[in-house]
Design a protein around this motif. Sequence first.
Motif, PDB file in Angstrom:
ATOM      1  N   ASP A 164       1.050  -0.896   0.219  1.00  0.00           N
ATOM      2  CA  ASP A 164      -0.218   0.030  -0.235  1.00  0.00           C
ATOM      3  C   ASP A 164       1.227   1.143   0.213  1.00  0.00           C
ATOM      4  O   ASP A 164       0.528   2.184  -0.750  1.00  0.00           O
ATOM      5  N   LEU A 166       3.801   1.986  -1.444  1.00  0.00           N
ATOM      6  CA  LEU A 166       4.066   1.727  -2.656  1.00  0.00           C
ATOM      7  C   LEU A 166       3.303   2.510  -4.036  1.00  0.00           C
ATOM      8  O   LEU A 166       3.797   2.506  -4.409  1.00  0.00           O
ATOM      9  N   SER A 167       2.226   2.383  -3.267  1.00  0.00           N
ATOM     10  CA  SER A 167       1.339   2.918  -4.404  1.00  0.00           C
ATOM     11  C   SER A 167       0.880   4.222  -3.826  1.00  0.00           C
ATOM     12  O   SER A 167       0.531   4.988  -3.333  1.00  0.00           O
ATOM     13  N   GLU A 168       0.087   4.195  -5.356  1.00  0.00           N
ATOM     14  CA  GLU A 168      -0.019   6.119  -5.969  1.00  0.00           C
ATOM     15  C   GLU A 168      -1.388   5.900  -5.720  1.00  0.00           C
ATOM     16  O   GLU A 168      -2.096   7.190  -6.664  1.00  0.00           O
ATOM     17  N   VAL A 169      -2.543   4.939  -6.086  1.00  0.00           N
ATOM     18  CA  VAL A 169      -4.003   4.780  -6.333  1.00  0.00           C
ATOM     19  C   VAL A 169      -4.792   4.975  -4.808  1.00  0.00           C
ATOM     20  O   VAL A 169      -4.186   4.549  -3.439  1.00  0.00           O
ATOM     21  N   VAL A 170      -5.169   6.469  -4.784  1.00  0.00           N
ATOM     22  CA  VAL A 170      -5.859   6.986  -4.090  1.00  0.00           C
ATOM     23  C   VAL A 170      -7.030   6.270  -3.201  1.00  0.00           C
ATOM     24  O   VAL A 170      -7.780   6.456  -4.276  1.00  0.00           O
ATOM     25  N   GLN A 186      -7.501  10.155   2.161  1.00  0.00           N
ATOM     26  CA  GLN A 186      -5.805   9.993   0.837  1.00  0.00           C
ATOM     27  C   GLN A 186      -4.966   9.155   1.003  1.00  0.00           C
ATOM     28  O   GLN A 186      -3.584   8.802   0.296  1.00  0.00           O
ATOM     29  N   THR A 188      -3.267   5.360   0.524  1.00  0.00           N
ATOM     30  CA  THR A 188      -2.837   4.669  -1.123  1.00  0.00           C
ATOM     31  C   THR A 188      -3.836   3.649  -0.387  1.00  0.00           C
ATOM     32  O   THR A 188      -2.839   2.639   0.845  1.00  0.00           O
TER      33      THR A 188
END
Length: 548
Positions: A164, A166-170, A186, A188
Amino acid sequence: MNGRLLTIITSLLYSLGFLSREFRGRFYTGLAAVFTVYTVVHFLPQILEGYSADRLDYDGGTLDLALDWRLSSPPASDQIVIVDIDERSLALLADDYGRWPWPRSVMGDFLALLSEREPSAIGVNVMYSDADLNDPDGDALLGEIIGYVPNVTFPMTRLSPENDGLSEVVIGQIPGAVLAEDQDPQRTLALLYTLFPEAHANMGTNNLVLDDDGVVRRQQPQWLDEGFTLPSMAYQMAQLGGAVAPDSMPLHPEYLLNWRNKQNDYTRLSFVDVYNALLGGEDSDATDLAGKYIVVGLTAPGLAVLKGTAIGPATDDNLIIATALDDLLTDTGLLTLPWWATMGLAIFTFWGLAWCYLNSVDDELIDLGFVIYESIAVFITVGSISFTRYAVDLSYVVVTAMAFFTVAFVYEMPATGSKRATRRFFASRPWLSTSRICAVAFYDLDDDFEEASAAFQKRFRAKRVYPIDNLFSGASIAADFLEPVRLLLLLDPPEDDADLQALDDRQGITVSYISNATDEDAIRSAISQVALQASLDLLEEVRGGNGE
């Protein structure tokens, strides 16, 4: 040597029989208490967690077996159609589109033509997470068509929470995600999802809920994660088709998949047949899709995602999604019995069996009752999963009750075995410290014999009471003649015992006394004479009474 060993073993078994009867009350009370404590420990995690009406409590192995042996199942809905991208489709479309993956335009054309048949919803369980660098026009076409088809859902896959950070998905930007009040929007999370923006509003997770043994048995309409939920593909399809109100939460956050394994199967069509029929504008079974829920996915060997389920070791994603969707549409997902009900029934069973043994219920009646009880429990387990939406798993009750019964049966063996022939009485040599023996003979009065045996054992303790239900071992004329006679030997009973006097006055029962017998030969001769004379008297008494 063999005779001496037999005597030792006989004496040992006879002593164990007395111990069994001596400590009968404490043993069964203690046995029920031990099984009760074990049961409480077994359910301790659920007790500490507290009761929740949404919790599923079941044994995976028992559930699989019950589903396999179930007598019936819900029918597969004719509103659900599975379109398989199978080996045949790959082979027949290879000349036009090459090997898999096909150009994205193929799926675009398929969805455009399919939408003209007005299905209720379409679920495409194919992950398009990266752009096709060799065919950007195909990507553009598929994305455009998705925008024109409002009732199609594509998958998203929840990846390991360890990634989680390392992800850029919010998470707050994912349509359909529901956050707990204390969660940061916010935050990720690791999520693989469809690259087409037009599909994002209707995405659903294609994650499967696995038990500890890696088998798929449950379904979560909303994927339950720590601090948030994500809609599943089946749930999104139900919403898109109008069967579930938009943005509503499911009635049950989790349920057991109710496999359609005893009636009809879902309609399954090969992708190439449906695609060619749509291209040709044909009206056939392959294009009769109005109002249907269409599940499209890979089933070709090497490409399909196969998982172990309750109905088999290799079940494809399409069938799992279709079953989950069917349960949502028809409200047939299986629920389970609360853990406290199973625990309470098990404890009730232990103490019920203990009560039967403590109150000297006839052994044959206990055996028959236990077999009936276990059979009913098995029938309820199989019957509930066959004809209701509840999986009433009584396997714990069945197994632990069987364990209790087995221990009790083994415990009763020496007690029963010690009530056989006079030679075992002689082998134990109980008369060495006895000045007087009372012999109570019962002619064809088994119930009275058992009742008197239990009563005197409670008063004098088991080591002073010898119930003998077979006066002679083996087959003989005496054994045949005296078969109806039961003998109860009491060591040093009170001389003015009112109970003995009451027995002596009853027809079919006689009371005799043996005194001053100090060695084995004397005691053997005296008991044999008393037993035979009492038997003759009783036989004559009973015959005379019947004659009158």
